[in-house]
Scaffold this active site. Structure first.
Site, PDB file in Angstrom:
ATOM      1  CG  ASP A   6      -0.113  -0.127   2.531  1.00 53.67           C
ATOM      2  OD1 ASP A   6       0.686  -1.069   2.640  1.00 53.67           O
ATOM      3  OD2 ASP A   6      -0.283   0.722   3.434  1.00 53.67           O
TER       4      ASP A   6
ATOM      5  NE  ARG B 295       1.742   4.969  -9.215  1.00 55.37           N
ATOM      6  CZ  ARG B 295       1.877   6.140  -9.855  1.00 55.37           C
ATOM      7  NH1 ARG B 295       3.074   6.709  -9.948  1.00 55.37           N
ATOM      8  NH2 ARG B 295       0.828   6.747 -10.396  1.00 55.37           N
TER       9      ARG B 295
ATOM     10  CE  LYS C 212      -0.406   1.079   6.474  1.00 60.12           C
ATOM     11  NZ  LYS C 212       0.905   0.822   5.898  1.00 60.12           N
TER      12      LYS C 212
ATOM     13  CD  GLU D 281       1.315   0.105  10.354  1.00 57.35           C
ATOM     14  OE1 GLU D 281       0.429   0.065   9.479  1.00 57.35           O
ATOM     15  OE2 GLU D 281       2.515   0.058  10.089  1.00 57.35           O
TER      16      GLU D 281
ATOM     17  CD  GLU E  17       6.725   1.711  11.399  1.00 52.00           C
ATOM     18  OE1 GLU E  17       5.895   1.841  10.477  1.00 52.00           O
ATOM     19  OE2 GLU E  17       7.934   1.515  11.203  1.00 52.00           O
TER      20      GLU E  17
ATOM     21  CE  LYS F  63       1.866  -3.269   8.809  1.00 48.60           C
ATOM     22  NZ  LYS F  63       1.646  -3.465   7.377  1.00 48.60           N
TER      23      LYS F  63
ATOM     24  CB  SER G  89       9.312  -6.052   8.073  1.00 52.83           C
ATOM     25  OG  SER G  89       9.133  -5.182   6.979  1.00 52.83           O
ATOM     26  N   GLY G  90       9.384  -3.018   9.478  1.00 55.48           N
ATOM     27  CA  GLY G  90      10.052  -1.835  10.008  1.00 55.48           C
ATOM     28  C   GLY G  90      11.503  -1.600   9.596  1.00 55.48           C
ATOM     29  N   GLY G  91      11.979  -2.247   8.551  1.00 55.25           N
ATOM     30  CA  GLY G  91      13.364  -2.035   8.126  1.00 55.25           C
ATOM     31  C   GLY G  91      14.285  -3.184   8.500  1.00 55.25           C
TER      32      GLY G  91
ATOM     33  CB  SER H   7       0.892  -6.962   8.122  1.00 59.85           C
ATOM     34  OG  SER H   7       0.417  -6.008   7.194  1.00 59.85           O
TER      35      SER H   7
ATOM     36  CE1 TYR I 139       5.348   0.721   3.584  1.00 57.77           C
ATOM     37  CE2 TYR I 139       3.104   1.242   2.971  1.00 57.77           C
ATOM     38  CZ  TYR I 139       4.176   0.378   2.967  1.00 57.77           C
ATOM     39  OH  TYR I 139       4.058  -0.819   2.340  1.00 57.77           O
TER      40      TYR I 139
HETATM   41  P1  13P Z   1       7.155  -2.512   6.546  1.00 59.91           P
HETATM   42  O1  13P Z   1       6.927  -3.996   6.702  1.00 59.91           O
HETATM   43  O2  13P Z   1       8.015  -2.169   5.375  1.00 59.91           O
HETATM   44  O3  13P Z   1       7.609  -1.883   7.826  1.00 59.91           O
HETATM   45  O4  13P Z   1       5.729  -1.884   6.187  1.00 59.91           O
HETATM   46  C1  13P Z   1       4.976  -1.275   7.143  1.00 59.91           C
HETATM   47  C2  13P Z   1       3.612  -0.968   6.740  1.00 59.91           C
HETATM   48  O5  13P Z   1       2.915  -0.288   7.475  1.00 59.91           O
HETATM   49  C3  13P Z   1       3.050  -1.489   5.514  1.00 59.91           C
HETATM   50  O6  13P Z   1       1.638  -1.469   5.541  1.00 59.91           O
END
Ligand code: 13P
Length: 394
Positions: A69, A91, A181, A221, A223, A263, A305-307, A332, A394
């Site tokens: 996304d 894209r 999301k 989420e 983050e 998430k 996954s956050g990097g 996710s 993002y």
């Molecule tokens: P990542 O797994 O790259 O951190 O993606 C986070 C995200 O919010 C994708 O929806």
């Protein structure tokens, strides 16, 4: 005001008018907890059963979410990394490659799309949402409008997108989306300030209530960014604080917990901390935080996954599934599912099949990790490369 009116109705026959009036005025000015509960609203109305079913099907054994996304700007960065221009055609080609991977539904239960993708079709004219449905993958939609500086905070941000969210969500539902999301962020090096945490939690709760009201399962989420040199204990402390507030406001907004998905970020040391933590340590801290904060009514925890590198993200998930959890603990991922796909594809049609195979390799690895059965043996060097970017958007 509604609380005052219904209280009057309930008590009209039992008190003298003058006595009742003064009592009711006080009750309206200082509503007690029990009086508020008389008029407790309920959320999600007619969609409750469907929301619960959708959330359960996304949180099904051995499956997780493919997050694709990225906003057009962020997708442009992915394309630039392999020398492609950020055009709608490119894209679409990239998303088509991902969404038409044969057998993807064996490992993937939901796909989060950007608005452009939700309304796009393959070059043969098949809607992307139909490609997903054919694989039993639930289409999802990113509904937030990104981050802006939060005035009055310590250089922190807040998430935009509540204006018009109800009508947008209703349209997304019509187009086939069944979950949503909303990503907001919390920065540890910036504080976090009490204001930023409260704003993040309140925004998530309003979004969750609006999504459920329109038939979309909200992915919640907040983050907690990897940025910083703090130890893992500090991340745990902040994560506990953030999730406590998020659940407080989710409850205040009458969100149905059985019809949401979370998430979270994994609880890790800051990316610039001197020591790295093992998957076992990350699993221990992350599960401690979740057990302290997340009710078992919530069906699924779908980590970002956050990097982290692809392999790290998979190993950490695997470590969290070594014994049973009260919720489905899964993935996710965006970066940790897409990195080797992009590197394999390079924008060349002749590489498309190999790139789809690369996606299946990652999806299967994470599926095994969801079941606690993954081993990193034979993983490529590319899959072990970290993808952390300071202040990632993002
Ligand atoms: P990542 O797994 O790259 O951190 O993606 C986070 C995200 O919010 C994708 O929806």
């Amino acid at each position: 005001m509604a609380a005052c009116t219904s209280f009057v109705k309930l008590n009209a026959s039992s008190s003298s008018w003058i006595g009742q009036q003064s009592f009711n005025q006080r009750a309206c000015a200082f509503p007690s907890r029990s009086r508020v509960s008389i008029v407790k609203a309920s959320s999600s109305g007619s969609y409750t059963d469907e929301l619960v079913k959708t959330a359960k099907s996304i949180a099904s054994p051995g499956r997780g979410i493919l997050a694709i996304d990225e906003s057009n700007a962020t997708c442009g960065k992915r394309l630039a990394s392999i020398g492609l221009d950020n055009t709608e055609v490119n894209r679409q080609a990239y998303r088509q490659l991902l969404l038409t991977t044969p057998g993807l539904g064996d490992y993937i239960s939901g796909a989060i799309l950007f608005e452009e993708t939700l309304y796009q079709s393959t070059t043969d004219g098949k809607k992307f949402v139909d490609c997903l449905r054919d694989e039993s993958i639930v289409p999802g939609i990113k509904v937030d409008k990104g981050l802006s500086p939060l005035p009055g905070s310590n250089n922190e941000s807040w998430c935009q997108g509540l204006d018009g969210l109800a009508s947008r969500s209703a349209e997304y539902y019509k187009q086939g989306a069944r979950f949503a999301k909303w990503r907001t962020v919390v920065s540890i090096p910036c504080g976090p300030s009490a204001l930023a945490v409260k704003e993040a939690a309140w925004g998530l709760a309003r979004y969750a209530a609006i999504s459920q009201d329109n038939g979309l399962v909200p992915i919640v989420e907040p983050e907690i960014l990897l940025d910083g040199d703090h130890p893992i204990e500090r991340t745990l402390e902040v994560a506990e604080q953030v999730w406590a507030e998020v659940f407080y406001y989710l409850a205040e907004n009458n969100v149905v917990f059985e019809g949401i998905l979370l998430k979270p970020s994994m609880v890790t040391p800051g990316a610039e901390h001197k020591e790295k933590a093992s998957p076992e340590t990350i699993a221990k801290y992350t599960l401690t935080m979740l057990r302290r904060r997340v009710p078992p009514a919530v069906p699924g925890i779908m980590f970002l996954s956050g990097g982290q590198s692809e392999v790290e993200a998979t190993l950490n998930l695997n470590a969290m599934n070594q014994s049973p959890n009260p919720w489905h603990v899964s993935f996710s991922y965006a970066r940790a599912l897409q990195n080797s796909v992009l590197k394999t594809w390079q924008g060349r049609p002749e590489n498309a099949e190999a790139a789809q195979m690369a996606l299946l390799v990652r999806a299967k690895a994470n599926s095994l990790a969801q079941l606690g059965k993954y081993s990193a043996e034979g993983e490529s060097e590319e899959a072990k490369k970290g993808m952390f970017v300071k202040g990632y958007t993002y």
